[in-house]
Design a protein around this motif. Structure first.
Motif, PDB file in Angstrom:
ATOM      1  N   ALA A  29      38.521 -27.124 -17.870  1.00  0.00           N
ATOM      2  CA  ALA A  29      37.883 -27.977 -18.736  1.00  0.00           C
ATOM      3  C   ALA A  29      38.521 -27.569 -20.070  1.00  0.00           C
ATOM      4  O   ALA A  29      39.063 -28.563 -21.013  1.00  0.00           O
ATOM      5  CB  ALA A  29      36.377 -27.725 -19.351  1.00  0.00           C
ATOM      6  N   ARG A  30      38.655 -26.665 -20.161  1.00  0.00           N
ATOM      7  CA  ARG A  30      39.216 -26.176 -21.751  1.00  0.00           C
ATOM      8  C   ARG A  30      40.771 -26.285 -21.753  1.00  0.00           C
ATOM      9  O   ARG A  30      41.609 -26.985 -22.700  1.00  0.00           O
ATOM     10  CB  ARG A  30      39.305 -24.675 -21.772  1.00  0.00           C
ATOM     11  N   GLN A  31      41.580 -26.487 -20.800  1.00  0.00           N
ATOM     12  CA  GLN A  31      42.997 -27.565 -20.665  1.00  0.00           C
ATOM     13  C   GLN A  31      42.955 -28.683 -20.762  1.00  0.00           C
ATOM     14  O   GLN A  31      43.475 -29.148 -21.756  1.00  0.00           O
ATOM     15  CB  GLN A  31      43.823 -27.068 -19.308  1.00  0.00           C
ATOM     16  N   LEU A  32      42.246 -29.360 -20.440  1.00  0.00           N
ATOM     17  CA  LEU A  32      41.705 -31.399 -20.703  1.00  0.00           C
ATOM     18  C   LEU A  32      41.818 -30.737 -22.064  1.00  0.00           C
ATOM     19  O   LEU A  32      42.154 -31.744 -23.186  1.00  0.00           O
ATOM     20  CB  LEU A  32      40.480 -31.332 -19.701  1.00  0.00           C
ATOM     21  N   LEU A  33      40.805 -29.875 -22.756  1.00  0.00           N
ATOM     22  CA  LEU A  33      40.289 -30.745 -24.405  1.00  0.00           C
ATOM     23  C   LEU A  33      41.288 -29.642 -24.783  1.00  0.00           C
ATOM     24  O   LEU A  33      41.457 -30.494 -26.021  1.00  0.00           O
ATOM     25  CB  LEU A  33      38.789 -29.400 -24.227  1.00  0.00           C
ATOM     26  N   GLU A  74      29.885 -28.068 -27.464  1.00  0.00           N
ATOM     27  CA  GLU A  74      28.233 -28.363 -26.498  1.00  0.00           C
ATOM     28  C   GLU A  74      28.973 -27.223 -24.947  1.00  0.00           C
ATOM     29  O   GLU A  74      27.738 -26.515 -24.107  1.00  0.00           O
ATOM     30  CB  GLU A  74      28.792 -30.009 -26.381  1.00  0.00           C
ATOM     31  N   LEU A  75      30.190 -27.643 -24.649  1.00  0.00           N
ATOM     32  CA  LEU A  75      30.178 -26.606 -23.421  1.00  0.00           C
ATOM     33  C   LEU A  75      30.950 -25.554 -23.753  1.00  0.00           C
ATOM     34  O   LEU A  75      31.256 -24.515 -22.971  1.00  0.00           O
ATOM     35  CB  LEU A  75      31.902 -27.603 -22.716  1.00  0.00           C
ATOM     36  N   SER A  76      30.549 -24.359 -25.000  1.00  0.00           N
ATOM     37  CA  SER A  76      30.889 -23.404 -25.187  1.00  0.00           C
ATOM     38  C   SER A  76      32.100 -23.607 -24.668  1.00  0.00           C
ATOM     39  O   SER A  76      31.823 -21.927 -24.059  1.00  0.00           O
ATOM     40  CB  SER A  76      29.569 -22.213 -24.374  1.00  0.00           C
ATOM     41  N   LEU A  77      33.018 -23.926 -25.038  1.00  0.00           N
ATOM     42  CA  LEU A  77      34.397 -23.925 -24.758  1.00  0.00           C
ATOM     43  C   LEU A  77      35.406 -23.459 -25.708  1.00  0.00           C
ATOM     44  O   LEU A  77      36.011 -23.767 -25.876  1.00  0.00           O
ATOM     45  CB  LEU A  77      35.009 -24.907 -24.362  1.00  0.00           C
ATOM     46  N   ALA A  78      34.804 -22.762 -27.510  1.00  0.00           N
ATOM     47  CA  ALA A  78      35.058 -22.673 -28.412  1.00  0.00           C
ATOM     48  C   ALA A  78      36.102 -21.776 -28.495  1.00  0.00           C
ATOM     49  O   ALA A  78      35.688 -20.456 -28.145  1.00  0.00           O
ATOM     50  CB  ALA A  78      34.023 -22.392 -29.961  1.00  0.00           C
TER      51      ALA A  78
END
Length: 218
Positions: A185-189, A214-218
């Protein structure tokens, strides 16, 4: 919208003059067809503008759905599968996005998919698949949703529709995160952010940052 407005209007004027002054009315049907196509193009374009206003304000304009329905009807009368498919996609979008009525949206999306495929309209098809993904995701069918969005993204990459690819990657990141793959998910963002910045799609870039939060990937 393959032909310019000016060309169609000029031809209609010429057909009028041929009929009135030249006594040759055999091309009036052609002129009527040109003007019907203009009406369809204008209805579709105006409906899209109203949808953009909805995305900014959150308030539905009651004219939006009738505009898309009219465009679909006129394109159908013209035998224009591409135009009808695009218009029906927007009919489905009004029901899905604005009215939260997936059951009513589904037949419009299904027919839009058929027509876009028939017409070879890969851009509209990419939009239809994206929104079908949303329906599958809402129903809990994650694998089907991912398959639809992956195909939509492939089409958009082939078309060099970079802002659209970035937007789709956000959706794929959400699906990856929901399946527990936070690294993917992080790589896609990250890729979505890079593509959005590189194409000047600053609105999509904002969506990326909102998705990180929203996904807590900041």
């Amino acid at each position: 919208m393959s032909e310019g407005v000016d060309a169609r209007l000029t031809r209609a004027q010429e057909r009028y003059e041929q009929a009135v002054f030249g006594g040759d009315a055999k091309h009036l049907d052609e002129a009527e067809r040109d003007l019907t196509a203009l009406d369809a193009d204008a209805a579709l374009a105006r409906g899209r503008l109203l949808h953009a206003r909805f995305l900014g304000s959150g308030s539905e304009d009651a004219a939006e759905l009738p505009l898309f329905e009219r465009a679909a009807q006129l394109y159908r009368e013209l035998g224009d599968a591409r135009g009808e498919g695009e218009s029906l996609f927007w009919v489905g979008t009004v029901h899905q996005v604005i009215r939260q009525d997936q059951a009513t949206a589904d037949p419009a999306f299904a027919r839009a998919r058929e027509l876009a495929t028939e017409a070879g309209d890969e851009l509209t098809l990419s939009y239809v698949l994206r929104h079908l993904c949303f329906g599958e995701q809402a129903a809990g069918r994650v694998d089907a949703a991912r398959e639809l969005l992956t195909e939509s993204t492939r089409l958009r990459r082939n078309l060099s529709f970079t802002p659209g690819v970035a937007a789709n990657l956000i959706g794929l990141a959400d699906l990856a995160a929901s399946g527990g793959d936070r690294d993917a998910a992080r790589q896609l963002l990250d890729e979505a952010a890079e593509l959005a910045a590189g194409s000047g799609a600053y609105g999509v870039g904002q969506w990326v940052e909102e998705a990180r939060d929203e996904l807590s990937l900041a």
